[in-house]
Motif scaffolding. Structure first.
Motif, PDB file in Angstrom:
ATOM      1  N   ASP A  13       0.805  -1.218   0.000  1.00 46.80           N
ATOM      2  CA  ASP A  13       0.000   0.000   0.000  1.00 46.80           C
ATOM      3  C   ASP A  13       0.841   1.272   0.000  1.00 46.80           C
ATOM      4  OD1 ASP A  13      -2.114  -1.710   0.103  1.00 46.80           O
ATOM      5  OD2 ASP A  13      -2.513  -1.429   2.241  1.00 46.80           O
ATOM      6  N   ALA A  14       2.064   1.180   0.520  1.00 45.23           N
ATOM      7  CA  ALA A  14       2.923   2.355   0.583  1.00 45.23           C
ATOM      8  C   ALA A  14       4.340   1.962   0.186  1.00 45.23           C
ATOM      9  CB  ALA A  14       2.900   2.959   1.980  1.00 45.23           C
ATOM     10  N   PRO A  15       4.566   1.669  -1.095  1.00 44.22           N
ATOM     11  CA  PRO A  15       5.907   1.230  -1.514  1.00 44.22           C
ATOM     12  C   PRO A  15       6.980   2.292  -1.287  1.00 44.22           C
ATOM     13  CG  PRO A  15       4.495   1.652  -3.415  1.00 44.22           C
ATOM     14  CD  PRO A  15       3.614   1.696  -2.227  1.00 44.22           C
ATOM     15  N   GLU A  16       6.562   3.567  -1.207  1.00 42.13           N
ATOM     16  CA  GLU A  16       7.554   4.612  -0.984  1.00 42.13           C
ATOM     17  C   GLU A  16       8.169   4.558   0.405  1.00 42.13           C
ATOM     18  OE1 GLU A  16       3.424   6.318  -0.142  1.00 42.13           O
ATOM     19  OE2 GLU A  16       4.397   4.961  -1.560  1.00 42.13           O
ATOM     20  N   SER A  17       7.554   3.772   1.294  1.00 43.03           N
ATOM     21  CA  SER A  17       8.100   3.642   2.652  1.00 43.03           C
ATOM     22  C   SER A  17       9.281   2.686   2.716  1.00 43.03           C
ATOM     23  CB  SER A  17       7.003   3.157   3.608  1.00 43.03           C
ATOM     24  OG  SER A  17       6.600   1.835   3.276  1.00 43.03           O
ATOM     25  N   ALA A  18       9.544   1.963   1.633  1.00 45.21           N
ATOM     26  CA  ALA A  18      10.602   0.952   1.660  1.00 45.21           C
ATOM     27  C   ALA A  18      11.961   1.560   1.967  1.00 45.21           C
ATOM     28  CB  ALA A  18      10.637   0.203   0.330  1.00 45.21           C
ATOM     29  N   SER A  19      12.235   2.729   1.398  1.00 47.78           N
ATOM     30  CA  SER A  19      13.547   3.347   1.627  1.00 47.78           C
ATOM     31  C   SER A  19      13.720   3.746   3.087  1.00 47.78           C
ATOM     32  CB  SER A  19      13.708   4.572   0.726  1.00 47.78           C
ATOM     33  OG  SER A  19      12.693   5.537   1.003  1.00 47.78           O
ATOM     34  N   ASP A  20      12.629   4.197   3.734  1.00 47.54           N
ATOM     35  CA  ASP A  20      12.728   4.593   5.139  1.00 47.54           C
ATOM     36  C   ASP A  20      12.938   3.382   6.047  1.00 47.54           C
ATOM     37  OD1 ASP A  20      12.431   7.303   4.609  1.00 47.54           O
ATOM     38  OD2 ASP A  20      10.252   7.198   4.692  1.00 47.54           O
ATOM     39  N   THR A  21      12.189   2.294   5.800  1.00 49.89           N
ATOM     40  CA  THR A  21      12.379   1.091   6.621  1.00 49.89           C
ATOM     41  C   THR A  21      13.777   0.517   6.415  1.00 49.89           C
ATOM     42  OG1 THR A  21      11.349  -0.235   4.870  1.00 49.89           O
ATOM     43  CG2 THR A  21       9.942   0.496   6.678  1.00 49.89           C
ATOM     44  N   ASP A  22      14.261   0.578   5.192  1.00 52.67           N
ATOM     45  CA  ASP A  22      15.617   0.100   4.926  1.00 52.67           C
ATOM     46  C   ASP A  22      16.646   0.955   5.660  1.00 52.67           C
ATOM     47  OD1 ASP A  22      17.521  -1.599   3.299  1.00 52.67           O
ATOM     48  OD2 ASP A  22      18.110   0.412   2.655  1.00 52.67           O
ATOM     49  N   SER A  23      16.427   2.256   5.689  1.00 52.61           N
ATOM     50  CA  SER A  23      17.345   3.158   6.383  1.00 52.61           C
ATOM     51  C   SER A  23      17.350   2.890   7.882  1.00 52.61           C
ATOM     52  CB  SER A  23      16.956   4.612   6.107  1.00 52.61           C
ATOM     53  OG  SER A  23      17.856   5.504   6.723  1.00 52.61           O
ATOM     54  N   ILE A  24      16.153   2.670   8.447  1.00 50.20           N
ATOM     55  CA  ILE A  24      16.071   2.362   9.881  1.00 50.20           C
ATOM     56  C   ILE A  24      16.779   1.047  10.180  1.00 50.20           C
ATOM     57  CG2 ILE A  24      14.495   1.835  11.781  1.00 50.20           C
ATOM     58  CD1 ILE A  24      12.436   3.646  10.395  1.00 50.20           C
ATOM     59  N   ALA A  25      16.565   0.035   9.329  1.00 50.03           N
ATOM     60  CA  ALA A  25      17.183  -1.267   9.560  1.00 50.03           C
ATOM     61  C   ALA A  25      18.698  -1.194   9.476  1.00 50.03           C
ATOM     62  CB  ALA A  25      16.641  -2.287   8.550  1.00 50.03           C
ATOM     63  N   ARG A  26      19.217  -0.390   8.548  1.00 53.49           N
ATOM     64  CA  ARG A  26      20.664  -0.328   8.368  1.00 53.49           C
ATOM     65  C   ARG A  26      21.358   0.576   9.381  1.00 53.49           C
ATOM     66  NH1 ARG A  26      22.029   2.307   4.494  1.00 53.49           N
ATOM     67  NH2 ARG A  26      20.046   2.983   3.567  1.00 53.49           N
ATOM     68  N   ARG A  27      20.694   1.673   9.793  1.00 50.14           N
ATOM     69  CA  ARG A  27      21.400   2.684  10.588  1.00 50.14           C
ATOM     70  C   ARG A  27      20.837   2.882  11.986  1.00 50.14           C
ATOM     71  NH1 ARG A  27      21.397   8.114   7.746  1.00 50.14           N
ATOM     72  NH2 ARG A  27      19.243   7.599   7.191  1.00 50.14           N
ATOM     73  N   GLY A  28      19.813   2.120  12.363  1.00 48.06           N
ATOM     74  CA  GLY A  28      19.128   2.405  13.619  1.00 48.06           C
ATOM     75  C   GLY A  28      19.749   1.810  14.865  1.00 48.06           C
ATOM     76  N   ARG A  29      20.637   0.830  14.726  1.00 48.36           N
ATOM     77  CA  ARG A  29      21.126   0.124  15.904  1.00 48.36           C
ATOM     78  C   ARG A  29      21.884   1.040  16.865  1.00 48.36           C
ATOM     79  NH1 ARG A  29      21.963  -3.752  11.814  1.00 48.36           N
ATOM     80  NH2 ARG A  29      20.909  -5.743  12.192  1.00 48.36           N
ATOM     81  N   ALA A  30      22.890   1.733  16.361  1.00 45.12           N
ATOM     82  CA  ALA A  30      23.750   2.523  17.241  1.00 45.12           C
ATOM     83  C   ALA A  30      22.983   3.625  17.956  1.00 45.12           C
ATOM     84  CB  ALA A  30      24.907   3.121  16.445  1.00 45.12           C
ATOM     85  N   VAL A  31      21.942   4.159  17.319  1.00 42.76           N
ATOM     86  CA  VAL A  31      21.197   5.276  17.910  1.00 42.76           C
ATOM     87  C   VAL A  31      19.943   4.801  18.628  1.00 42.76           C
ATOM     88  CG1 VAL A  31      22.089   6.958  16.270  1.00 42.76           C
ATOM     89  CG2 VAL A  31      20.021   5.675  15.702  1.00 42.76           C
ATOM     90  N   ALA A  32      19.828   3.493  18.884  1.00 48.18           N
ATOM     91  CA  ALA A  32      18.724   2.911  19.654  1.00 48.18           C
ATOM     92  C   ALA A  32      17.371   3.166  19.010  1.00 48.18           C
ATOM     93  CB  ALA A  32      18.732   3.428  21.090  1.00 48.18           C
ATOM     94  N   VAL A  33      17.313   3.051  17.685  1.00 46.09           N
ATOM     95  CA  VAL A  33      16.041   3.077  16.951  1.00 46.09           C
ATOM     96  C   VAL A  33      15.833   1.664  16.402  1.00 46.09           C
ATOM     97  CG1 VAL A  33      14.724   4.058  15.054  1.00 46.09           C
ATOM     98  CG2 VAL A  33      16.274   5.505  16.378  1.00 46.09           C
TER      99      VAL A  33
END
Length: 604
Positions: free
Chosen positions: A387-407
């Motif tokens: 329903d929202a394919p444009e959200s893929a880049s944001d979820t990918d960004s969170i998955a790749r960069r979120g660990r160190a910043v506790a996201v």
């Protein structure tokens, strides 16, 4: 080799050649030897059943010897018996006697046997009623022993272990041999050594054959690596009854901070399925009716109890699944549009936190009530991807960069397709995988990782709602667990209790969200010639004039937004709207997160 064994081997050879063996015993002395061997074998085979009589015989011999050699020792024997009885009754759990009635039985046996031994030492075994007491006590105390479930199970296990060479040959694992065996709460387990060239994967493929050979119910056998992780060893676990046959009520949260491992439910060996979520992303999969929603409730029940976690959630079922937790959820998106905004704000938060850490010379964001971790939970992730394919880049960004910043990102889905998981980009970042029952075998590798089906992670065989397999850095063997059950009433009570514990996002994260929603980022020169018509704020009166004066007189590090709000008396959205207008006109610049100043002639 005895004469009898030679004769039996000769008879078997004759039968293989179609001849009728005729055994002739020429030496009558062989009969007593054969009878002695058979009796000795029977006494050894049924040693567990005859253990009470063996103990009684040992007491009789011991009493006779002590009476003849050390009759004055009887007070010490009586004291020792009393001390042993007290130890077994009070501290028996340290010796494996986990059930209260087991400790009482052991204490009674120790006290009775010690008292009789002390009396026999002082008076002699033939004194008065001592022989009758020994016989009657042996029979009476043997009844609980014979009726005891674990003892019966141990006898059965010993017999099955003794038959293992024949079983191993019939199932295609010749040469494997048992090393140890023991009975536990719900069945038994044994350690085996494999023959040269055999691996645990060979054993895993033979699980149905092992169940047939042992006569268990389907799904009763588990195969695990041994604790020393040797390639030529394996551990076999056999269940007598399914410990997860009934739902297990949730007793309350197991954590108070995100740095603690969360208890999802018990494994089959009664240990807890604890998993750490800090600096890890999670994937939860399972078909409809598999208990996936119940697993999310267990997760929510623990996360909402954490004082250093802010929860954002996306539920595209119009909030049907996560709405009961709404009082503990900081933001809940129920439409694709709201989900896109939420994910975009989460990216802004992680970028702002990364900039803050870099400015402070730190590498990781340590969660606390003042600087909480951010957990984004997405229910039905496959629906969001469609329903929202444009959200893929944001979820990918969170998955790749979120660990160190506790996201942290936790995605749940019924259909873990490659398309839904971003061709594996998001899925590859998931350190924690929880698989409830799946319908197709290929879904196991999609949820748990490539090759997990072949390694024995058979999520398609889970046969009750709530049963799951957990894959995480601390859980690398296929062990079945069952998620705790939270009723609707329990969910409502937990949400009400935990609502007052919820922290607010830190100032850095809130500022980043406000800037993202206002459309303001760090100043760039993408359109240097663009000039928007802006009121002449220098000549204006009121809050706009005060705002411009503060920006115009700001130091090199800029003026914080909080000071602009205090000086003008206006709200934060009003401040950001004016800053956006001035930034589009190239009149102001953002120095850092939350700090602004006017563009000077030198800067231009």
């Amino acid at each position: 080799m005895t004469r009898a064994r030679q004769m039996r081997r000769h008879a078997r050879k004759m039968r293989r050649h179609g001849l009728q063996p005729m055994i002739v015993i020429n030496n009558d002395d062989q009969l007593p030897d054969l009878a002695a061997v058979l009796i000795a074998r029977a006494l050894w085979r049924y040693r567990s059943e005859l253990a009470p009589f063996y103990a009684g015989s040992a007491l009789a011999v011991g009493g006779t010897v002590l009476h003849l050699t050390r009759p004055e020792w009887w007070p010490y024997l009586l004291s020792t018996a009393m001390a042993a009885a007290w130890t077994l009754a009070v501290l028996g759990g340290r010796f494996g006697l986990t059930v209260r009635r087991e400790r009482l039985y052991a204490a009674t046996v120790a006290m009775s046997g010690g008292t009789w031994l002390a009396a026999a030492t002082a008076l002699g075994i033939g004194y008065g009623p001592l022989p009758q007491c020994l016989l009657a006590g042996t029979v009476v105390l043997a009844v609980p022993w014979w009726a005891h479930r674990r003892r019966r199970a141990k006898v059965r296990v010993d017999r099955q272990i003794a038959a293992w060479p024949e079983i191993a040959h019939s199932i295609g694992l010749p040469g494997s041999r048992p090393q140890s065996a023991g009975v536990d709460v719900w069945g038994w387990r044994a350690r085996f050594a494999l023959a040269r060239g055999q691996t645990i994967q060979d054993v895993t493929a033979k699980v149905p054959a092992i169940e047939s050979a042992l006569g268990t119910f389907r799904g009763a056998v588990r195969v695990y690596p041994t604790r020393d992780d040797k390639a030529n060893r394996f551990e076999l676990r056999v269940l007598d009854t399914d410990p997860h046959a009934d739902a297990i009520p949730w007793q309350g949260p197991s954590v108070a901070f995100i740095s603690e491992p969360i208890d999802l439910g018990p494994f089959e060996d009664a240990s807890n399925a604890r998993v750490l979520l800090l600096r890890r992303h999670g994937l939860i999969g399972g078909v409809a009716g598999s208990g996936k929603s119940g697993g999310i409730n267990v997760l929510m029940g623990n996360l909402t109890a954490c004082r250093d976690v802010v929860i954002w959630a996306i539920d595209l079922k119009r909030g049907m699944e996560l709405q009961p937790w709404a009082s503990c959820i900081d933001r809940l998106a129920t439409t694709p549009e709201q989900a896109c905004v939420l994910l975009r704000d989460a990216v802004a938060v992680l970028e702002a936190r990364a900039e803050t850490l870099a400015a402070r010379g730190r590498r990781v964001w340590e969660p606390s009530p003042d600087m909480p971790a951010l957990v984004v939970i997405i229910d039905e992730y496959a629906e969001l991807a469609e329903d929202a394919p444009e959200s893929a880049s944001d979820t990918d960004s969170i998955a790749r960069r979120g660990r160190a910043v506790a996201v942290t990102l936790i995605a749940a889905t019924q259909r873990p397709t490659q398309k839904a998981m971003g061709k594996g980009a998001v899925r590859s970042q998931m350190d924690v995988r929880v698989s409830f029952r799946v319908r197709e075998r290929k879904d196991i590798d999609l949820i748990l990782g490539q090759g997990m089906l072949a390694a024995g992670w058979h999520a398609h065989t889970l046969n009750a709602p709530g049963k799951f397999l957990l894959s995480a850095p601390e859980h690398d063997t296929p062990r079945r667990g069952r998620a705790y059950l939270l009723t609707d009433e329990r969910v409502a009570n937990a949400a009400q209790q935990h609502a007052d514990l919820r922290p607010r996002l830190d100032e850095v994260s809130r500022t980043a969200i406000e800037e993202a929603q206002a459309g303001i980022g760090m100043r760039t020169n993408e359109h240097p010639d663009k000039v928007t018509s802006v009121p002449n704020v220098a000549e204006a009166k009121g809050p706009e004039a005060i705002l411009w004066d503060l920006l115009n007189s700001a130091p090199d590090e800029g003026t914080p937004v909080s000071l602009l709000m205090t000086a003008t008396g206006m709200s934060r959205p009003w401040i950001y709207q004016r800053l956006r207008d001035l930034a589009e006109a190239d009149r102001v610049t953002q120095v850092s997160r939350g700090r602004w100043r006017a563009v000077t002639e030198h800067a231009q």
